[in-house]
Design a protein around this motif. Structure first.
Motif, PDB file in Angstrom:
ATOM      1  N   PRO A 104     115.045  21.921  98.150  1.00 46.70           N
ATOM      2  CA  PRO A 104     114.963  23.302  97.682  1.00 46.70           C
ATOM      3  C   PRO A 104     115.619  24.300  98.627  1.00 46.70           C
ATOM      4  O   PRO A 104     115.948  25.409  98.213  1.00 46.70           O
ATOM      5  CB  PRO A 104     113.446  23.549  97.589  1.00 46.70           C
ATOM      6  CG  PRO A 104     112.847  22.597  98.565  1.00 46.70           C
ATOM      7  CD  PRO A 104     113.720  21.371  98.488  1.00 46.70           C
ATOM      8  N   TRP A 105     115.826  23.916  99.874  1.00 45.26           N
ATOM      9  CA  TRP A 105     116.424  24.842 100.840  1.00 45.26           C
ATOM     10  C   TRP A 105     117.884  25.126 100.523  1.00 45.26           C
ATOM     11  O   TRP A 105     118.412  26.151 100.916  1.00 45.26           O
ATOM     12  CB  TRP A 105     116.291  24.243 102.239  1.00 45.26           C
ATOM     13  CG  TRP A 105     114.942  23.673 102.454  1.00 45.26           C
ATOM     14  CD1 TRP A 105     113.779  24.372 102.701  1.00 45.26           C
ATOM     15  CD2 TRP A 105     114.576  22.293 102.390  1.00 45.26           C
ATOM     16  NE1 TRP A 105     112.730  23.498 102.805  1.00 45.26           N
ATOM     17  CE2 TRP A 105     113.182  22.219 102.616  1.00 45.26           C
ATOM     18  CE3 TRP A 105     115.298  21.122 102.170  1.00 45.26           C
ATOM     19  CZ2 TRP A 105     112.489  21.016 102.631  1.00 45.26           C
ATOM     20  CZ3 TRP A 105     114.613  19.907 102.179  1.00 45.26           C
ATOM     21  CH2 TRP A 105     113.243  19.850 102.410  1.00 45.26           C
TER      22      TRP A 105
ATOM     23  N   SER B  79     118.926  25.363  97.446  1.00 49.50           N
ATOM     24  CA  SER B  79     118.916  25.859  96.080  1.00 49.50           C
ATOM     25  C   SER B  79     118.806  27.365  96.043  1.00 49.50           C
ATOM     26  O   SER B  79     118.289  28.000  96.963  1.00 49.50           O
ATOM     27  CB  SER B  79     117.734  25.250  95.310  1.00 49.50           C
ATOM     28  OG  SER B  79     117.768  23.850  95.372  1.00 49.50           O
ATOM     29  N   HIS B  80     119.281  27.925  94.959  1.00 45.41           N
ATOM     30  CA  HIS B  80     119.205  29.373  94.774  1.00 45.41           C
ATOM     31  C   HIS B  80     117.889  29.687  94.068  1.00 45.41           C
ATOM     32  O   HIS B  80     117.817  29.813  92.861  1.00 45.41           O
ATOM     33  CB  HIS B  80     120.386  29.866  93.945  1.00 45.41           C
ATOM     34  CG  HIS B  80     120.375  31.345  93.714  1.00 45.41           C
ATOM     35  ND1 HIS B  80     120.664  32.241  94.697  1.00 45.41           N
ATOM     36  CD2 HIS B  80     120.092  32.091  92.596  1.00 45.41           C
ATOM     37  CE1 HIS B  80     120.598  33.476  94.201  1.00 45.41           C
ATOM     38  NE2 HIS B  80     120.235  33.402  92.937  1.00 45.41           N
ATOM     39  N   TRP B  81     116.835  29.803  94.843  1.00 45.84           N
ATOM     40  CA  TRP B  81     115.522  30.137  94.299  1.00 45.84           C
ATOM     41  C   TRP B  81     115.260  31.610  94.544  1.00 45.84           C
ATOM     42  O   TRP B  81     115.539  32.142  95.616  1.00 45.84           O
ATOM     43  CB  TRP B  81     114.427  29.336  94.988  1.00 45.84           C
ATOM     44  CG  TRP B  81     114.501  27.870  94.799  1.00 45.84           C
ATOM     45  CD1 TRP B  81     115.249  26.983  95.515  1.00 45.84           C
ATOM     46  CD2 TRP B  81     113.798  27.098  93.829  1.00 45.84           C
ATOM     47  NE1 TRP B  81     115.047  25.718  95.052  1.00 45.84           N
ATOM     48  CE2 TRP B  81     114.163  25.754  94.026  1.00 45.84           C
ATOM     49  CE3 TRP B  81     112.880  27.418  92.816  1.00 45.84           C
ATOM     50  CZ2 TRP B  81     113.649  24.725  93.240  1.00 45.84           C
ATOM     51  CZ3 TRP B  81     112.369  26.394  92.048  1.00 45.84           C
ATOM     52  CH2 TRP B  81     112.752  25.069  92.255  1.00 45.84           C
TER      53      TRP B  81
ATOM     54  N   ASP C  98     112.836  34.717  95.448  1.00 48.91           N
ATOM     55  CA  ASP C  98     111.799  34.782  96.476  1.00 48.91           C
ATOM     56  C   ASP C  98     110.438  34.374  95.940  1.00 48.91           C
ATOM     57  O   ASP C  98     109.641  33.744  96.641  1.00 48.91           O
ATOM     58  CB  ASP C  98     111.724  36.195  97.052  1.00 48.91           C
ATOM     59  CG  ASP C  98     112.942  36.542  97.896  1.00 48.91           C
ATOM     60  OD1 ASP C  98     113.662  35.600  98.298  1.00 48.91           O
ATOM     61  OD2 ASP C  98     113.170  37.730  98.149  1.00 48.91           O
TER      62      ASP C  98
ATOM     63  N   PHE D   6     110.425  30.410  95.744  1.00 51.24           N
ATOM     64  CA  PHE D   6     110.742  29.591  96.902  1.00 51.24           C
ATOM     65  C   PHE D   6     109.504  29.059  97.617  1.00 51.24           C
ATOM     66  O   PHE D   6     109.503  27.899  98.064  1.00 51.24           O
ATOM     67  CB  PHE D   6     111.634  30.348  97.886  1.00 51.24           C
ATOM     68  CG  PHE D   6     112.045  29.518  99.062  1.00 51.24           C
ATOM     69  CD1 PHE D   6     112.933  28.468  98.909  1.00 51.24           C
ATOM     70  CD2 PHE D   6     111.517  29.765 100.325  1.00 51.24           C
ATOM     71  CE1 PHE D   6     113.298  27.671  99.992  1.00 51.24           C
ATOM     72  CE2 PHE D   6     111.875  28.985 101.412  1.00 51.24           C
ATOM     73  CZ  PHE D   6     112.771  27.934 101.241  1.00 51.24           C
TER      74      PHE D   6
ATOM     75  N   ALA E  58     108.508  25.928  95.807  1.00 49.20           N
ATOM     76  CA  ALA E  58     109.475  24.853  96.008  1.00 49.20           C
ATOM     77  C   ALA E  58     109.394  24.278  97.411  1.00 49.20           C
ATOM     78  O   ALA E  58     109.436  23.059  97.609  1.00 49.20           O
ATOM     79  CB  ALA E  58     110.890  25.378  95.741  1.00 49.20           C
ATOM     80  N   SER E  59     109.255  25.150  98.389  1.00 46.00           N
ATOM     81  CA  SER E  59     109.172  24.697  99.768  1.00 46.00           C
ATOM     82  C   SER E  59     107.894  23.890 100.007  1.00 46.00           C
ATOM     83  O   SER E  59     107.913  22.842 100.665  1.00 46.00           O
ATOM     84  CB  SER E  59     109.220  25.909 100.709  1.00 46.00           C
ATOM     85  OG  SER E  59     109.229  25.503 102.053  1.00 46.00           O
TER      86      SER E  59
ATOM     87  N   ARG F 121     117.476  30.314 106.118  1.00 41.91           N
ATOM     88  CA  ARG F 121     116.400  29.741 105.311  1.00 41.91           C
ATOM     89  C   ARG F 121     115.630  28.680 106.107  1.00 41.91           C
ATOM     90  O   ARG F 121     114.408  28.603 106.030  1.00 41.91           O
ATOM     91  CB  ARG F 121     116.970  29.145 104.027  1.00 41.91           C
ATOM     92  CG  ARG F 121     115.929  28.508 103.139  1.00 41.91           C
ATOM     93  CD  ARG F 121     116.397  28.400 101.716  1.00 41.91           C
ATOM     94  NE  ARG F 121     116.234  29.661 101.019  1.00 41.91           N
ATOM     95  CZ  ARG F 121     116.516  29.826  99.725  1.00 41.91           C
ATOM     96  NH1 ARG F 121     116.989  28.814  99.015  1.00 41.91           N
ATOM     97  NH2 ARG F 121     116.328  30.987  99.139  1.00 41.91           N
TER      98      ARG F 121
ATOM     99  N   ARG G 183     116.989  29.619  88.604  1.00 43.54           N
ATOM    100  CA  ARG G 183     116.713  28.824  89.782  1.00 43.54           C
ATOM    101  C   ARG G 183     117.478  27.522  89.687  1.00 43.54           C
ATOM    102  O   ARG G 183     117.640  26.961  88.638  1.00 43.54           O
ATOM    103  CB  ARG G 183     115.219  28.621  89.989  1.00 43.54           C
ATOM    104  CG  ARG G 183     114.534  27.954  88.819  1.00 43.54           C
ATOM    105  CD  ARG G 183     113.972  26.659  89.301  1.00 43.54           C
ATOM    106  NE  ARG G 183     112.996  26.156  88.372  1.00 43.54           N
ATOM    107  CZ  ARG G 183     113.320  25.456  87.302  1.00 43.54           C
ATOM    108  NH1 ARG G 183     114.565  25.216  87.027  1.00 43.54           N
ATOM    109  NH2 ARG G 183     112.380  24.993  86.501  1.00 43.54           N
TER     110      ARG G 183
END
Length: 391
Positions: free
Chosen positions: A47-48, A50-52, A54, A57, A60-61, A109, A375
């Motif tokens: 996920p780091w 990826s365009h998530w 805020d 994220f 995902a993290s 990130r 995302r």
């Protein structure tokens, strides 16, 4: 407490596993329909890169950070590996300024998400040392924390562990029938199941399922075609490769390389490998890794991602006795194992211990205001609005 989980893809299997670990009586119902996303997905956990947005994220993290713990539990309970493995990843490009920008953003990130690991630049020679078929002009930004997982294998491990703890699996279509003051009654396999809670985790088919109760969930199928190649090399240590396009490459043990993927909204549940889809996958794969030109095309898998208009998964209580776990799009293999843990808590009437407000079932307008514009799924490239990647 009895909970019926409808759907045994990665979301349903993870939810069932966490429910039985908490002592619930669990019945899992699955029709075994062709095109389940879990069996076709690529399985990149990064996920780091990826365009998530805020708001998404943190989820995902946390999902990526949870994988090692889950993998250890499954190995202990089943005696088999879950297939989860940290192999690193490379954002590749021939443009030095682009690589510099990616390195900067990924470093920022990683500073707030240590799971991303170490970030370093690679010249084209170094990049090809890690992924030999790569085009000779491509340099890379490498992160050590990216991982891969075989969706079929981790799903099977979750189901095996669930059965050993007492869960029952029913291979059948499910029909929902409301009961006054109770959760829905489920008709499946010629039996009638009454439960305290029903978890609808039927992937791209969830909207049709809950429509039987008059509930609207904006989840639609997006077809993805993903190709597998056999190569005459040991591939187990090769990293994930993420070019600037929304396509990708990753390798698995057994001399296997996976390339994908198409993003075909509007294709419905048409479970076919198409000529145009196969061409798209091959053209992108060979542009990034021309060394695959002589590889054997072993198979092309087709899966239906459960997509939502705003790219936000749907997690939470939709009605009395009905909890939803769907809409992961391309990110199911990244998000769903952790989301299953959270959904299990909600199904048991407990606090999930994580803020899921952005994912709560709600009218589309309300979700659009607080949700993500888009995302990149579990494997999208950093800050790239090119569409989700299979997960």
């Amino acid at each position: 407490m009895r909970v019926i989980v409808i759907g045994s893809g990665i979301a349903g299997a993870a939810t069932a596993y966490h429910l039985v670990r908490r002592g619930a009586e669990v019945v899992v119902v699955d029709a075994g329909l062709a095109g389940a996303a879990t069996g076709a997905g690529a399985g990149i956990v990064s996920p780091w890169t990826s365009h998530w947005e805020d708001a998404l994220f943190p989820l995902a993290s946390a999902a990526a950070a949870y994988y090692p713990e889950l993998a250890g539990q499954l190995a202990e309970e089943t005696g088999e590996a879950s297939s989860y493995e940290v192999v690193g990843g490379m954002l590749v490009s021939e443009d030095e300024s682009e690589l510099g920008e990616r390195e900067r953003r990924l470093t920022e990130r990683a500073a707030i998400a240590p799971g991303a690991g170490k970030i370093r630049r690679l010249d084209p020679v170094q990049a090809r040392e890690l992924f030999p078929p790569l085009a000779p002009e491509l340099g890379a930004v490498h992160l050590s924390g990216a991982a891969r997982v075989d969706g079929r294998q981790v799903r099977q491990a979750l189901l095996t562990a669930s059965r050993r703890r007492g869960a029952r699996l029913v291979a059948s279509h499910a029909r929902l029938s409301p009961r006054p003051g109770k959760a829905s009654r489920v008709l499946a396999g010629g039996e009638v199941f009454d439960a305290d809670v029903v978890v609808a985790a039927a992937g791209a088919w969830t909207a049709d399922l809950v429509a039987q109760l008059g509930i609207r969930v904006p989840v639609t199928p997006q077809r993805g075609q993903i190709s597998h190649f056999d190569v005459p090399a040991k591939t187990s240590a090769w990293p994930v490769v993420l070019p600037r396009t929304s396509h990708y490459l990753l390798a698995f043990p057994g001399s296997r390389v996976v390339a994908g993927a198409t993003r075909e909204s509007g294709a419905g549940f048409d479970h076919r490998v198409t000529a145009a889809g196969q061409r798209e996958v091959l053209e992108h794969a060979l542009a990034v890794a021309p060394g695959l030109a002589d590889a054997t095309l072993a198979e092309t898998r087709v899966g239906f991602r459960p997509g939502t208009p705003d790219g936000v998964p749907v997690l939470g209580r939709a009605a009395d006795g009905l909890v939803l776990a769907t809409g992961f799009g391309a990110a199911g293999l990244t998000l769903a194992p952790f989301a299953g843990k959270l959904v299990a808590a909600l199904a048991l009437g407990e606090d999930a211990g994580f803020d899921l407000a952005v994912c709560a079932p709600a009218p589309r307008g309300a979700r659009g205001r607080r949700g993500a514009r888009d995302r990149r799924g579990g494997e999208g490239e950093l800050a790239r609005a090119a569409g989700p990647r299979p997960g």
